[in-house]
Design a protein around this motif. Structure first.
Motif, PDB file in Angstrom:
ATOM      1  N   SER A 139      76.903  17.015  52.034  1.00  0.00           N
ATOM      2  CA  SER A 139      77.243  16.624  50.675  1.00  0.00           C
ATOM      3  C   SER A 139      78.074  15.357  50.712  1.00  0.00           C
ATOM      4  CB  SER A 139      78.022  17.742  49.969  1.00  0.00           C
ATOM      5  OG  SER A 139      78.254  17.406  48.612  1.00  0.00           O
ATOM      6  N   GLY A 140      77.523  14.286  50.144  1.00  0.00           N
ATOM      7  CA  GLY A 140      78.216  12.997  50.128  1.00  0.00           C
ATOM      8  C   GLY A 140      77.250  11.890  49.790  1.00  0.00           C
ATOM      9  N   SER A 141      77.760  10.686  49.697  1.00  0.00           N
ATOM     10  CA  SER A 141      76.928   9.558  49.276  1.00  0.00           C
ATOM     11  C   SER A 141      75.902   9.150  50.327  1.00  0.00           C
ATOM     12  CB  SER A 141      77.818   8.362  48.934  1.00  0.00           C
ATOM     13  OG  SER A 141      78.681   8.053  50.018  1.00  0.00           O
ATOM     14  N   MET A 181      80.632  21.529  43.222  1.00  0.00           N
ATOM     15  CA  MET A 181      80.931  20.596  42.137  1.00  0.00           C
ATOM     16  C   MET A 181      81.273  19.216  42.681  1.00  0.00           C
ATOM     17  SD  MET A 181      81.297  20.119  38.843  1.00  0.00           S
ATOM     18  CE  MET A 181      81.469  21.748  38.076  1.00  0.00           C
ATOM     19  N   GLU A 182      80.720  18.209  42.034  1.00  0.00           N
ATOM     20  CA  GLU A 182      81.018  16.834  42.420  1.00  0.00           C
ATOM     21  C   GLU A 182      82.505  16.517  42.270  1.00  0.00           C
ATOM     22  OE1 GLU A 182      79.020  12.674  41.893  1.00  0.00           O
ATOM     23  OE2 GLU A 182      79.512  13.445  39.907  1.00  0.00           O
ATOM     24  N   CYS A 183      83.025  15.841  43.284  1.00  0.00           N
ATOM     25  CA  CYS A 183      84.403  15.338  43.265  1.00  0.00           C
ATOM     26  C   CYS A 183      84.321  13.968  43.933  1.00  0.00           C
ATOM     27  CB  CYS A 183      85.292  16.306  44.042  1.00  0.00           C
ATOM     28  SG  CYS A 183      86.960  16.430  43.434  1.00  0.00           S
ATOM     29  N   GLY A 192      82.318  18.644  46.415  1.00  0.00           N
ATOM     30  CA  GLY A 192      81.339  17.892  47.197  1.00  0.00           C
ATOM     31  C   GLY A 192      81.104  16.482  46.692  1.00  0.00           C
ATOM     32  N   HIS A 193      80.160  15.827  47.345  1.00  0.00           N
ATOM     33  CA  HIS A 193      79.730  14.467  47.024  1.00  0.00           C
ATOM     34  C   HIS A 193      80.897  13.485  46.966  1.00  0.00           C
ATOM     35  CE1 HIS A 193      77.079  11.309  45.602  1.00  0.00           C
ATOM     36  NE2 HIS A 193      76.053  12.135  45.685  1.00  0.00           N
ATOM     37  N   ALA A 242      83.067  20.806  50.790  1.00  0.00           N
ATOM     38  CA  ALA A 242      81.837  20.514  51.520  1.00  0.00           C
ATOM     39  C   ALA A 242      81.989  19.173  52.220  1.00  0.00           C
ATOM     40  CB  ALA A 242      80.661  20.477  50.559  1.00  0.00           C
ATOM     41  N   ASN A 243      81.208  18.951  53.259  1.00  0.00           N
ATOM     42  CA  ASN A 243      81.355  17.759  54.078  1.00  0.00           C
ATOM     43  C   ASN A 243      80.037  16.998  54.231  1.00  0.00           C
ATOM     44  OD1 ASN A 243      84.179  17.989  54.947  1.00  0.00           O
ATOM     45  ND2 ASN A 243      83.477  19.890  55.889  1.00  0.00           N
TER      46      ASN A 243
END
Length: 268
Positions: free
Chosen positions: A13-15, A168-170, A221-222, A257-258
């Protein structure tokens, strides 16, 4: 596994890439495949699972960090792929050929019923052709994923309220984003817009509007690699939720999440 459980792992989870694995006793799916096929295979091995057993991929939108590996996995493993019409059209040139028999439509607001697993789609506000996210239902339990949206509308909040677990996006810390030098002003404006991404504070606000008595797990996440840190995102959200008298790490667990490692298999 017990028949009443949902197991899940946030593979990434990430860009730089996103993918989530979900299983019940009888079905296994991915939400997004935004890494290379090889890297998703490696993440699955780390949690003791195989892509050979995955029934389907559900795609949220056509950005490469969500669809990069979709075509490879579909061709290699023969799994079904679900997306809405706008996303299919927008990602056609990104994922290569997918056999017509594997292409499936799921439009916003619809549910795909696999018997012991229901996948519900809902539209969001993001700068993609027709972005939608998903919540998965099984035996009166719900796991909701929402990682790319500029804001959470009342409609979306009502749809996803009181899930058992959230990813959830953070995405960013607003001050880090505004003061950073690597992003152009137009890119900063895009991220901050109603079709961009949730900041740490906006994520906390959204969670305050949806967490309910059933909620037992919240994963953040993200996160942006450039404009956020794991510690800052976690502290900001935890502080705001606690100020709202929500029982962080008491009534529900708050975790992260990572990008680089899958979470262990979690269960509801």
């Amino acid at each position: 596994m017990n028949a009443d459980e949902i197991h899940y792992s946030i593979l990434a989870s990430g860009s730089q890439g996103n993918s989530t694995y979900i299983e019940t006793a009888h079905h296994r799916i991915l939400i997004d495949a935004g890494l290379s096929g090889k890297r998703i295979e490696e993440r699955m091995e780390k949690i003791g699972r195989s892509l050979k057993d995955v029934d389907a991929i559900f795609v949220t939108h056509e950005h490469s960090d969500h669809c990069h590996g979709v075509g490879v996995l579909a061709r290699r493993y023969g799994m079904a792929v679900y997306a809405n019409k706008g996303t299919w059209q927008a990602m056609a040139n990104k994922i290569g050929k997918v056999d017509l028999s594997q292409k499936n439509l799921i439009e916003p607001g619809k549910v795909k019923d696999f018997g012991d697993l229901q996948v519900e789609s809902f539209a969001v506000s993001h700068d993609a052709a027709e972005p939608q996210f998903y919540q998965v239902h099984h035996d009166n339990k719900t796991f909701c994923i929402l990682t790319d949206t500029g804001y959470v509308s009342d409609r979306v909040a009502g749809t996803i309220r009181d899930a058992d677990a959230y990813l959830m996006e953070c995405n960013h810390d607003t001050e880090m984003l505004m003061n950073g030098t690597k992003y152009s002003w137009p890119l900063k404006q895009r991220i901050l817009s109603d079709e961009g991404h949730l900041s740490n504070e906006e994520s906390a606000d959204a969670l305050m509007s949806v967490i309910g008595p059933r909620t037992k797990e919240v994963l953040l996440g993200h996160r942006s690699h450039e404009n956020n840190t794991r510690a800052l995102a976690h502290l900001t959200v935890a502080s705001m939720l606690e100020e709202d008298d929500l029982g962080v790490d008491h009534d529900f667990r708050l975790d992260d999440a990572n990008q680089d490692q899958p979470t262990p298999l979690l269960n509801l």
